[in-house]
Design a protein around this motif. Structure first.
Motif, PDB file in Angstrom:
ATOM      1  N   LEU A  14       0.880  -1.165   0.000  1.00 16.92           N
ATOM      2  CA  LEU A  14       0.000   0.000   0.000  1.00 16.92           C
ATOM      3  C   LEU A  14       0.917   1.214   0.000  1.00 16.92           C
ATOM      4  O   LEU A  14       1.682   1.417   0.958  1.00 16.92           O
ATOM      5  CB  LEU A  14      -0.901   0.037   1.234  1.00 16.92           C
ATOM      6  N   ALA A  15       0.882   2.012  -1.054  1.00 10.88           N
ATOM      7  CA  ALA A  15       1.848   3.106  -1.155  1.00 10.88           C
ATOM      8  C   ALA A  15       1.284   4.255  -1.977  1.00 10.88           C
ATOM      9  O   ALA A  15       0.493   4.068  -2.896  1.00 10.88           O
ATOM     10  CB  ALA A  15       3.159   2.614  -1.776  1.00 10.88           C
ATOM     11  N   GLY A 183      -6.058 -14.256  12.179  1.00 15.63           N
ATOM     12  CA  GLY A 183      -6.540 -14.754  10.897  1.00 15.63           C
ATOM     13  C   GLY A 183      -6.705 -13.720   9.809  1.00 15.63           C
ATOM     14  O   GLY A 183      -7.305 -14.009   8.769  1.00 15.63           O
ATOM     15  N   PHE A 184      -6.170 -12.517  10.017  1.00 22.81           N
ATOM     16  CA  PHE A 184      -6.264 -11.454   9.022  1.00 22.81           C
ATOM     17  C   PHE A 184      -4.868 -11.077   8.528  1.00 22.81           C
ATOM     18  O   PHE A 184      -3.887 -11.219   9.257  1.00 22.81           O
ATOM     19  CB  PHE A 184      -6.934 -10.213   9.629  1.00 22.81           C
ATOM     20  N   PRO A 185      -4.755 -10.578   7.289  1.00 23.37           N
ATOM     21  CA  PRO A 185      -3.460 -10.084   6.827  1.00 23.37           C
ATOM     22  C   PRO A 185      -2.967  -8.957   7.733  1.00 23.37           C
ATOM     23  O   PRO A 185      -3.755  -8.109   8.179  1.00 23.37           O
ATOM     24  CB  PRO A 185      -3.758  -9.561   5.416  1.00 23.37           C
ATOM     25  N   VAL A 186      -1.668  -8.945   7.989  1.00 21.97           N
ATOM     26  CA  VAL A 186      -1.068  -7.922   8.844  1.00 21.97           C
ATOM     27  C   VAL A 186      -0.054  -7.120   8.036  1.00 21.97           C
ATOM     28  O   VAL A 186       0.761  -7.680   7.308  1.00 21.97           O
ATOM     29  CB  VAL A 186      -0.399  -8.549  10.076  1.00 21.97           C
ATOM     30  N   ILE A 211      13.496   3.935   7.090  1.00 21.16           N
ATOM     31  CA  ILE A 211      12.397   3.220   6.440  1.00 21.16           C
ATOM     32  C   ILE A 211      12.854   1.851   5.948  1.00 21.16           C
ATOM     33  O   ILE A 211      12.162   0.842   6.136  1.00 21.16           O
ATOM     34  CB  ILE A 211      11.817   4.047   5.272  1.00 21.16           C
ATOM     35  N   GLU A 212      14.018   1.782   5.333  1.00 17.77           N
ATOM     36  CA  GLU A 212      14.513   0.495   4.840  1.00 17.77           C
ATOM     37  C   GLU A 212      14.687  -0.495   5.984  1.00 17.77           C
ATOM     38  O   GLU A 212      14.321  -1.671   5.870  1.00 17.77           O
ATOM     39  CB  GLU A 212      15.844   0.674   4.104  1.00 17.77           C
ATOM     40  N   THR A 213      15.227  -0.031   7.097  1.00 19.33           N
ATOM     41  CA  THR A 213      15.416  -0.890   8.268  1.00 19.33           C
ATOM     42  C   THR A 213      14.093  -1.451   8.756  1.00 19.33           C
ATOM     43  O   THR A 213      13.968  -2.653   9.042  1.00 19.33           O
ATOM     44  CB  THR A 213      16.095  -0.109   9.402  1.00 19.33           C
ATOM     45  N   MET A 214      13.079  -0.601   8.842  1.00 13.08           N
ATOM     46  CA  MET A 214      11.773  -1.037   9.329  1.00 13.08           C
ATOM     47  C   MET A 214      11.130  -2.016   8.353  1.00 13.08           C
ATOM     48  O   MET A 214      10.516  -3.005   8.771  1.00 13.08           O
ATOM     49  CB  MET A 214      10.858   0.171   9.554  1.00 13.08           C
ATOM     50  N   CYS A 215      11.275  -1.757   7.070  1.00 12.00           N
ATOM     51  CA  CYS A 215      10.705  -2.672   6.073  1.00 12.00           C
ATOM     52  C   CYS A 215      11.353  -4.053   6.156  1.00 12.00           C
ATOM     53  O   CYS A 215      10.668  -5.079   6.114  1.00 12.00           O
ATOM     54  CB  CYS A 215      10.893  -2.103   4.674  1.00 12.00           C
ATOM     55  N   LYS A 216      12.668  -4.073   6.272  1.00 10.36           N
ATOM     56  CA  LYS A 216      13.371  -5.350   6.375  1.00 10.36           C
ATOM     57  C   LYS A 216      12.937  -6.109   7.621  1.00 10.36           C
ATOM     58  O   LYS A 216      12.700  -7.323   7.582  1.00 10.36           O
ATOM     59  CB  LYS A 216      14.881  -5.114   6.406  1.00 10.36           C
ATOM     60  N   ALA A 217      12.831  -5.395   8.731  1.00  5.12           N
ATOM     61  CA  ALA A 217      12.401  -6.039   9.973  1.00  5.12           C
ATOM     62  C   ALA A 217      10.973  -6.550   9.851  1.00  5.12           C
ATOM     63  O   ALA A 217      10.631  -7.617  10.378  1.00  5.12           O
ATOM     64  CB  ALA A 217      12.523  -5.058  11.136  1.00  5.12           C
ATOM     65  N   GLY A 218      10.121  -5.794   9.160  1.00  4.63           N
ATOM     66  CA  GLY A 218       8.748  -6.225   8.964  1.00  4.63           C
ATOM     67  C   GLY A 218       8.651  -7.503   8.149  1.00  4.63           C
ATOM     68  O   GLY A 218       7.927  -8.431   8.509  1.00  4.63           O
ATOM     69  N   ILE A 219       9.385  -7.550   7.036  1.00  3.49           N
ATOM     70  CA  ILE A 219       9.391  -8.753   6.207  1.00  3.49           C
ATOM     71  C   ILE A 219       9.914  -9.937   7.002  1.00  3.49           C
ATOM     72  O   ILE A 219       9.362 -11.046   6.963  1.00  3.49           O
ATOM     73  CB  ILE A 219      10.233  -8.535   4.941  1.00  3.49           C
ATOM     74  N   ALA A 220      10.990  -9.720   7.752  1.00  4.35           N
ATOM     75  CA  ALA A 220      11.584 -10.802   8.536  1.00  4.35           C
ATOM     76  C   ALA A 220      10.651 -11.310   9.620  1.00  4.35           C
ATOM     77  O   ALA A 220      10.681 -12.490   9.984  1.00  4.35           O
ATOM     78  CB  ALA A 220      12.903 -10.337   9.161  1.00  4.35           C
ATOM     79  N   GLY A 222       7.418 -11.442   9.345  1.00  2.36           N
ATOM     80  CA  GLY A 222       6.292 -12.152   8.763  1.00  2.36           C
ATOM     81  C   GLY A 222       5.103 -11.330   8.319  1.00  2.36           C
ATOM     82  O   GLY A 222       4.016 -11.883   8.114  1.00  2.36           O
ATOM     83  N   VAL A 223       5.271 -10.025   8.120  1.00  2.00           N
ATOM     84  CA  VAL A 223       4.126  -9.239   7.668  1.00  2.00           C
ATOM     85  C   VAL A 223       3.668  -9.694   6.285  1.00  2.00           C
ATOM     86  O   VAL A 223       4.462 -10.176   5.472  1.00  2.00           O
ATOM     87  CB  VAL A 223       4.439  -7.722   7.633  1.00  2.00           C
ATOM     88  N   ASP A 224       2.398  -9.523   6.031  1.00  4.90           N
ATOM     89  CA  ASP A 224       1.836  -9.860   4.722  1.00  4.90           C
ATOM     90  C   ASP A 224       1.983  -8.704   3.739  1.00  4.90           C
ATOM     91  O   ASP A 224       1.998  -8.916   2.525  1.00  4.90           O
ATOM     92  CB  ASP A 224       0.355 -10.212   4.864  1.00  4.90           C
ATOM     93  N   GLY A 225       2.051  -7.492   4.281  1.00  2.46           N
ATOM     94  CA  GLY A 225       2.148  -6.325   3.422  1.00  2.46           C
ATOM     95  C   GLY A 225       2.875  -5.184   4.088  1.00  2.46           C
ATOM     96  O   GLY A 225       3.100  -5.188   5.310  1.00  2.46           O
ATOM     97  N   LEU A 226       3.239  -4.201   3.285  1.00  3.60           N
ATOM     98  CA  LEU A 226       3.896  -2.990   3.775  1.00  3.60           C
ATOM     99  C   LEU A 226       3.099  -1.768   3.339  1.00  3.60           C
ATOM    100  O   LEU A 226       2.504  -1.745   2.259  1.00  3.60           O
ATOM    101  CB  LEU A 226       5.317  -2.885   3.227  1.00  3.60           C
ATOM    102  N   PHE A 227       3.110  -0.766   4.189  1.00  2.00           N
ATOM    103  CA  PHE A 227       2.474   0.520   3.921  1.00  2.00           C
ATOM    104  C   PHE A 227       3.591   1.562   3.896  1.00  2.00           C
ATOM    105  O   PHE A 227       4.332   1.698   4.875  1.00  2.00           O
ATOM    106  CB  PHE A 227       1.461   0.823   5.029  1.00  2.00           C
ATOM    107  N   ILE A 228       3.715   2.270   2.787  1.00  3.13           N
ATOM    108  CA  ILE A 228       4.788   3.254   2.641  1.00  3.13           C
ATOM    109  C   ILE A 228       4.229   4.514   1.990  1.00  3.13           C
ATOM    110  O   ILE A 228       3.679   4.450   0.883  1.00  3.13           O
ATOM    111  CB  ILE A 228       5.939   2.711   1.767  1.00  3.13           C
TER     112      ILE A 228
END
Length: 264
Positions: A14-15, A183-186, A211-220, A222-228
């Motif tokens: 979501l961006a 049970g919902f996407p995070v 921002i890059e640090t937070m995105c990497k940590a989010g992916i690691a 297990g987030v389903d999506g990113l908001f930027i």
């Protein structure tokens, strides 16, 4: 649009800009992000607020007009064949915004507002609920349940950090797997979680270099999506420029995150 449209082997994104400033800026940002996400096979939802209702000062920019901005959001969606998301703040806005966008977003400060959640749910649109800065991850199950109990199970939960003192936010990444258990996407909001609220100037600050640090940590985690939130000229953006990602940095970041996701 259905939640299944956002699922593939990648995360979804979501961006877009904090707020719709003009048709030209919205189309310009969307065109660039679409090129990136199409190439990298990232499901994409264009984000833009049609108005801002929680500014620190009464003289802050709030929008170009509700109907005008909503029509721009609709044009973005039709032009590029992508879904769109915008936030709503009062119950009467739900049905109005639902005529133009695919996802209704509940701002963090309003995630406990029962009538607002019900109004959003009854439109049948996907409802993205941002976790309040004051709320534990476990509390989001009740916000989501209000939408489900209103006949709509199309829910996304978004973490945007928790209040840490008066002028800072932190993300407790333990909350990502905890919310996924509902049970919902995070989603992780990697820009707003870096805000510096309550500044003496009345203008929110931020730490976009992280921002890059937070995105990497989010992916690691297990987030389903990113908001930027992103803009081609953050320094001159009319809202939240201090914590937005420069648009010319988005492609490189997405490439890194796709590789990280594939490695997990």
């Amino acid at each position: 649009m259905k939640l299944t449209d956002l699922k593939n082997d990648n995360f979804f994104l979501l961006a877009g800009p904090c707020v719709i400033e003009s048709e030209d800026m919205a189309l310009r940002i969307a065109e660039e992000v679409v090129k990136i996400t199409n190439r990298l096979n990232i499901p994409y939802v264009f984000k833009g607020s049609y108005k801002k209702a929680n500014r620190s000062r009464v003289d802050s920019f709030t929008g170009i007009g509700d109907e005008k901005a909503l029509k721009i959001l609709k044009k973005v969606g039709e032009t590029f064949g992508i879904p769109t998301v915008t936030d709503i703040h009062e119950t009467h806005e739900a049905a109005m915004a639902a005529e133009y966008v695919d996802v209704l977003q509940i701002p963090a400060f309003l995630c406990r507002q029962t009538d607002l959640l019900i109004a959003a749910a009854k439109t049948g649109k996907i409802v993205n609920i941002k976790k309040g800065q004051f709320l534990a991850p476990s509390g989001m199950q009740f916000a989501a349940q209000k939408v489900v109990d209103s006949g709509n199970d199309n829910v996304i939960l978004t973490d945007r950090g928790s209040s840490f003192g008066y002028s800072d936010l932190v993300v407790d990444f333990r909350g990502i797997p905890e919310m996924k258990e509902f049970g919902f996407p995070v989603v992780l909001d990697a820009t707003h979680c870096l805000q510096k609220p309550n500044q003496a100037s009345g203008v929110t600050g931020g730490q976009p270099k992280l921002i890059e640090t937070m995105c990497k940590a989010g992916i690691a985690s297990g987030v389903d999506g990113l908001f930027i939130e992103t803009h081609f000229d953050p320094a001159n953006a009319k809202s939240d420029g201090a914590n937005m990602l420069p648009l010319d940095q988005l492609e490189g970041l997405m490439e890194k995150l796709v590789r990280l996701k594939a490695a997990l």
